[in-house]
Design an enzyme around this catalytic site. Structure first.
Site, PDB file in Angstrom:
ATOM      1  N   LYS A  64       3.235 -16.252 -49.706  1.00 54.39           N
ATOM      2  CA  LYS A  64       4.109 -17.432 -49.652  1.00 54.39           C
ATOM      3  C   LYS A  64       5.204 -17.340 -48.590  1.00 54.39           C
ATOM      4  O   LYS A  64       5.721 -18.357 -48.150  1.00 54.39           O
ATOM      5  CB  LYS A  64       4.747 -17.691 -51.025  1.00 54.39           C
ATOM      6  N   ASP A 100       7.081 -25.446 -55.930  1.00 53.79           N
ATOM      7  CA  ASP A 100       7.400 -24.676 -57.147  1.00 53.79           C
ATOM      8  C   ASP A 100       8.732 -25.143 -57.740  1.00 53.79           C
ATOM      9  O   ASP A 100       8.922 -25.112 -58.959  1.00 53.79           O
ATOM     10  CB  ASP A 100       7.493 -23.179 -56.832  1.00 53.79           C
TER      11      ASP A 100
END
Ligand code: ATR
Length: 268
Positions: A64, A100
């Site tokens: 990520k 997220d």
């Protein structure tokens, strides 16, 4: 839509189930696959995906942060959190998003709508913790305490907003629950194969909500303990479902609905 999730390992990923469910539900032509990529092959794979007609892709552990350098632009959440979990490709240009943040907040708000002015406590200081901290601050949380086994990482995270965020020593976490409204576990403790999170919740107000981002098992020890003492709980599966929604929207223009039926499908 042609999309995929890139990570390592990837076999556990539920993203293909979620996106293929929505493609079918909204009658959108397309496919969503998963690609297991070693670190050595990451650059080649990402460049391949970008140049071969994909609408976009998701990125999961452990890439990520690494993926940022392949993004031409970042949205605010990705920039502030320093991690990208979704990439949208338009005319060869890549936009990195962090969904997220939305995933956690949307899921929490279903059970606990008013975050503004509340006092939160996050256990763990990894990637997920950073996204959740940013989300809580953006929603107007009055303060956020962070406790992590490695104290240095909690201190680093506290720098995100030093007037509102305070690091707590891992050994002191039980004593720090006294006036907390929102307790969140972002560590991997409690996950199948890992030890449970060892916490004494005696001091936590009964009005507090307890949330766990671990979703295998769905009912972690922490959540069972919280439920037994009648605190509201928020399970981890919702964050996974809600983080996928803005990604699907970025690729197709359709904001999909997170439903009970989808949750059941993913839990199968
Ligand atoms: P994620 O991106 O999901 O947040 P991560 O960045 O690997 O994953 O973070 C894992 C978190 O679980 C960290 O806060 C880690 O604590 P350390 O920073 O001290 O490593 C925490 N964690 C993992 N195993 C743990 C254990 N046995 N006891 C306490 N904390 C643990």
């Amino acid at each position: 839509m042609k999309a995929c999730v890139i990570g390592h390992p990837i076999s556990h990923s539920k993203s293909p189930v979620i996106h293929n469910y929505w493609l079918k539900k909204y009658s959108i032509e397309g496919s969503y696959s998963s690609i297991d990529v070693s670190k050595e092959k990451l650059e080649e794979t990402i460049k391949d995906v970008i140049s071969s007609g994909y609408t976009g892709f998701n990125v999961t552990v452990p890439y990520k942060q690494e993926v940022i350098k392949y993004c031409d632009e970042l949205d605010d959440n990705a920039r502030i959190v320093g991690a990208v979990n979704t990439v949208a490709i338009k005319e060869g240009k890549t936009l990195g998003l962090n969904t997220d943040v939305y995933g956690f907040i949307a899921n929490l708000k279903k059970t606990y709508p008013d975050i503004e002015g509340k006092k939160a406590f996050i256990l763990g200081a990894g990637g997920a913790s950073r996204a959740i901290l940013h989300g809580l601050l953006e929603e107007g949380a009055a303060s956020v305490a962070i406790s992590n086994r490695t104290q240095e990482k909690a201190k680093d995270l506290a720098l995100m907003a030093s007037d509102k965020v305070s690091p707590i020593e891992w050994e002191q976490k039980n004593q720090a629950l006294g006036n907390i409204d929102i307790l969140v576990n972002t560590t991997s403790l409690g996950m199948t194969g890992n030890p449970p999170l060892d916490i004494n919740m005696e001091g936590l107000p009964k009005t507090a909500v307890v949330s766990d981002i671990v979703y295998a098992p769905l009912m972690t020890n922490l959540l069972k303990q919280a439920q037994e003492r009648e605190n509201k709980i928020v399970t981890g599966i919702g964050m996974l479902l809600y983080q996928a929604a803005p990604a699907f929207k970025a690729w197709t223009g359709v904001m999909p609905e997170v439903t009970e039926e989808l949750e059941q499908e993913v839990l199968l």
